[in-house]
Design an enzyme around this catalytic site. Sequence first.
Site, short mmCIF file in Angstrom:
data_model
loop_
_atom_site.label_atom_id
_atom_site.label_comp_id
_atom_site.label_asym_id
_atom_site.label_seq_id
_atom_site.Cartn_x
_atom_site.Cartn_y
_atom_site.Cartn_z
N GLY A 1 15.58 -15.00 -23.10
CA GLY A 1 16.28 -16.01 -23.89
C GLY A 1 16.88 -15.35 -25.12
CD1 TRP B 1 18.91 -25.75 -19.88
CD2 TRP B 1 17.35 -27.35 -20.05
NE1 TRP B 1 18.58 -26.15 -18.62
CE2 TRP B 1 17.62 -27.13 -18.68
CE3 TRP B 1 16.40 -28.30 -20.39
CZ2 TRP B 1 16.99 -27.83 -17.67
CZ3 TRP B 1 15.77 -29.00 -19.38
CH2 TRP B 1 16.06 -28.77 -18.03
CB ALA B 2 19.88 -24.59 -27.52
CD GLN B 3 21.35 -31.61 -25.65
OE1 GLN B 3 21.58 -32.44 -26.53
NE2 GLN B 3 20.87 -31.94 -24.48
N GLY B 4 22.50 -28.65 -29.92
CA GLY B 4 23.12 -28.87 -31.23
C GLY B 4 23.84 -27.65 -31.79
NE ARG C 1 14.97 -33.41 -34.34
CZ ARG C 1 15.36 -32.24 -33.84
NH1 ARG C 1 14.46 -31.33 -33.53
NH2 ARG C 1 16.62 -31.97 -33.65
CD GLU D 1 10.02 -23.31 -28.67
OE1 GLU D 1 11.20 -23.23 -28.30
OE2 GLU D 1 9.29 -24.28 -28.43
CB SER E 1 14.42 -22.65 -33.28
OG SER E 1 15.18 -23.72 -32.82
CG LEU E 2 19.22 -21.62 -31.00
CD1 LEU E 2 20.56 -22.23 -30.61
CD2 LEU E 2 18.58 -20.96 -29.79
C1 LIG Z 1 16.77 -29.14 -24.86
C2 LIG Z 1 16.64 -28.23 -26.04
C3 LIG Z 1 17.59 -28.25 -27.04
C4 LIG Z 1 17.48 -27.39 -28.14
N1 LIG Z 1 18.47 -27.37 -29.08
C5 LIG Z 1 18.39 -26.47 -30.09
C6 LIG Z 1 19.46 -26.32 -31.02
O1 LIG Z 1 20.48 -26.98 -30.92
N2 LIG Z 1 19.33 -25.40 -32.02
C7 LIG Z 1 18.21 -24.63 -32.18
O2 LIG Z 1 18.14 -23.83 -33.12
N3 LIG Z 1 17.19 -24.75 -31.28
C8 LIG Z 1 17.27 -25.61 -30.25
N4 LIG Z 1 16.25 -25.70 -29.35
C9 LIG Z 1 15.13 -24.76 -29.46
C10 LIG Z 1 15.58 -23.39 -28.95
O3 LIG Z 1 16.47 -23.55 -27.87
C11 LIG Z 1 14.40 -22.55 -28.52
O4 LIG Z 1 13.44 -22.51 -29.54
C12 LIG Z 1 14.84 -21.11 -28.22
O5 LIG Z 1 15.91 -21.11 -27.32
C13 LIG Z 1 13.68 -20.31 -27.67
O6 LIG Z 1 14.18 -19.04 -27.34
P1 LIG Z 1 13.20 -17.91 -26.84
O7 LIG Z 1 14.02 -16.73 -26.56
O8 LIG Z 1 12.05 -17.79 -27.76
O9 LIG Z 1 12.59 -18.51 -25.47
P2 LIG Z 1 13.32 -18.98 -24.13
O10 LIG Z 1 14.76 -19.12 -24.34
O11 LIG Z 1 12.59 -20.16 -23.62
O12 LIG Z 1 13.06 -17.77 -23.14
C14 LIG Z 1 11.74 -17.47 -22.69
C15 LIG Z 1 11.83 -16.29 -21.73
O13 LIG Z 1 10.52 -15.76 -21.49
C16 LIG Z 1 10.35 -15.52 -20.10
N5 LIG Z 1 8.92 -15.55 -19.77
C17 LIG Z 1 7.97 -16.42 -20.19
N6 LIG Z 1 6.77 -16.08 -19.68
C18 LIG Z 1 6.96 -14.97 -18.92
C19 LIG Z 1 6.10 -14.16 -18.10
N7 LIG Z 1 4.78 -14.40 -17.96
N8 LIG Z 1 6.66 -13.10 -17.44
C20 LIG Z 1 7.99 -12.84 -17.55
N9 LIG Z 1 8.83 -13.58 -18.32
C21 LIG Z 1 8.32 -14.63 -18.98
C22 LIG Z 1 11.15 -16.64 -19.46
O14 LIG Z 1 11.42 -16.35 -18.12
C23 LIG Z 1 12.39 -16.64 -20.36
O15 LIG Z 1 13.27 -15.63 -19.94
C24 LIG Z 1 16.35 -26.55 -28.24
C25 LIG Z 1 15.39 -26.54 -27.25
C26 LIG Z 1 15.52 -27.37 -26.14
C27 LIG Z 1 14.48 -27.33 -25.06
#
Ligand SMILES: Cc1cc2nc3c(=O)[nH]c(=O)nc-3n(C[C@H](O)[C@H](O)[C@H](O)COP(=O)(O)OP(=O)(O)OC[C@H]3O[C@@H](n4cnc5c(N)ncnc54)[C@H](O)[C@@H]3O)c2cc1C
Length: 510
Positions: free
Chosen positions: A13, A51-54, A282, A368, A384-385
């Site tokens: 991500g 899936w992040a929208q805003g 919220r 996250e 968070s992004l």
């Molecule tokens: C619907 C929605 C809307 C959102 N809108 C916003 C927004 O507008 N603005 C904002 O700032 N934030 C938003 N957020 C929050 C934000 O999108 C997330 O906090 C952020 O994208 C998380 O990024 P990340 O890279 O930490 O994790 P993720 O993007 O979830 O990626 C996790 C990765 O870890 C991998 N992984 C996990 N466990 C394992 C394992 N055991 N082995 C191998 N790989 C593994 C997964 O496969 C994936 O590739 C939103 C969240 C959601 C759900």
Amino acid sequence: MKKHYDIIIVGSGVAGLSTLLYLIASEAYIKGNLSIAVIAKGAIDETNTDWAQGGIAAVAAMQDNYEKHIEDTMNAGGYVNDIHIVKKVVQSGPAIMHDLLDWGICLDKKTDGTFDLVKEGGHSEARIWHYQDTTGHALQMALTNNIPTTQKLDLKTNNTVLGIEKDINGIFHLLNYHNETKFTENLSCDKLVLATGGLGTVFEKTTNQSIATGDGIYFSHHLGAKISNLSYIQFHPTGLYKEGPISFLISEALRGAGAILVNKIGESFMHQYDERGSLAPRDIVSRSILSEMQKTNSSHVYLDATKVDTIYLATHFPNIINKCKEILNLNIFQDLIPVIPTQHYSCGGIAVNEYGESTIAGLFAIGECANTGLHGANRLASNSLLEAIAFAKFATSQLLKKTVLTSSIIASEDIKLPKYKEIERLPIQKIISNHAGVTKSNKGLNIGLEALYQISDSAPFIEFDINNKDAIKLWENHIILELSIMLIKDALEQKKNIGVHYNVDLLLFS
Ligand SMILES: Cc1cc2nc3c(=O)[nH]c(=O)nc-3n(C[C@H](O)[C@H](O)[C@H](O)COP(=O)(O)OP(=O)(O)OC[C@H]3O[C@@H](n4cnc5c(N)ncnc54)[C@H](O)[C@@H]3O)c2cc1C
């Protein structure tokens, strides 16, 4: 022979891929002196990021400044945020937007050619950079398009990390499982970055993708790293109400555009609970919805977007319009949208310092899964992004430092397949949702904890069977159970109601 890397990043991500992009810009990588692997459970874009929208919050406009963004972040977080981290992240915002534009992200512009910055709940200025209501997808695409195809980088999608150990020499060993071929391999690395995302699937209804099972938090806990504020869960008041665990998010921006919450007989109710109505923070909106559902004996409430200007609706919310049509055959120009408070974001997680390093040397957590101190007791929308990219950048210098071996003994033992308790997911999700949801009580938390212990005690440990098509899901259920227990224990330890934490038996924090 075990393959060794300088750095392994688990997660594709925003956190995992921006860490990768900052690393490959380093002299060490360009000169061919840095080997990296990226591992992801599903396809590269099977992430919450996609899936992040805003959008992404960062100061840019003339009337805005760092102080205002810092104050908004602290205010949302109940002023228990780490002020040093808040300043550092907020002040990195403009440079990060610059990096993203360099990586080719596509963002909305106004007709005069300037970026279309919008305002979201809790922000005192318009500072959200976005692409329609699908910013996450635009971000994921930009990051993915910059991944190089070189021998110094191994990209392992559809691979699940099943186990992590650290040897006396400071080297991390990983057991990696290829989901389709069922092949397992042992890998090792000097430095390990967990970018594994949130733990939304612990709850019965979540806006998160199915990959969000909190694996990184679970691994870190077992390695002995500090985990903090796991019970600081942000619920989104308007998840689309439908069958099944994954709920599509109906963005706050729709309420910002004029949509209002109504009960089952079409009455607007939010002003009875808060003078800010449907645009209250919220946590207040979520609690009000639950109270209204109880009062009117209904399973959900509705969002009424029928009075929103149709051209504005069509141009700003194409994704929500399409998804409501696709999932529930709703025409949101005419139909009410059924909604319910839904798990959305994990504010706590693996405790890290200002470089994203956990309490275990060489183990980094970004995105996250980490608790950086930025969000305090509640996350400000769209922070968070920004946080994930900022920490990817802050971590780079530490990741590039050579690991000093702590012993001359070379440990090369393979990690065994994990054992897990064979349990079903739904009963755990129901317990955690009923007893550790939007509103908590000491009695409910204790009942929930006891019920989880009973599930745990009654289930035998079994070995991970690589040929069982459900093995990953079953193993994840075990993780969900352990994290649920940790989450309830953390909630019981909280001493005051603040931010997202609301326990009827505690006094309001002032
Ligand atoms: C619907 C929605 C809307 C959102 N809108 C916003 C927004 O507008 N603005 C904002 O700032 N934030 C938003 N957020 C929050 C934000 O999108 C997330 O906090 C952020 O994208 C998380 O990024 P990340 O890279 O930490 O994790 P993720 O993007 O979830 O990626 C996790 C990765 O870890 C991998 N992984 C996990 N466990 C394992 C394992 N055991 N082995 C191998 N790989 C593994 C997964 O496969 C994936 O590739 C939103 C969240 C959601 C759900």
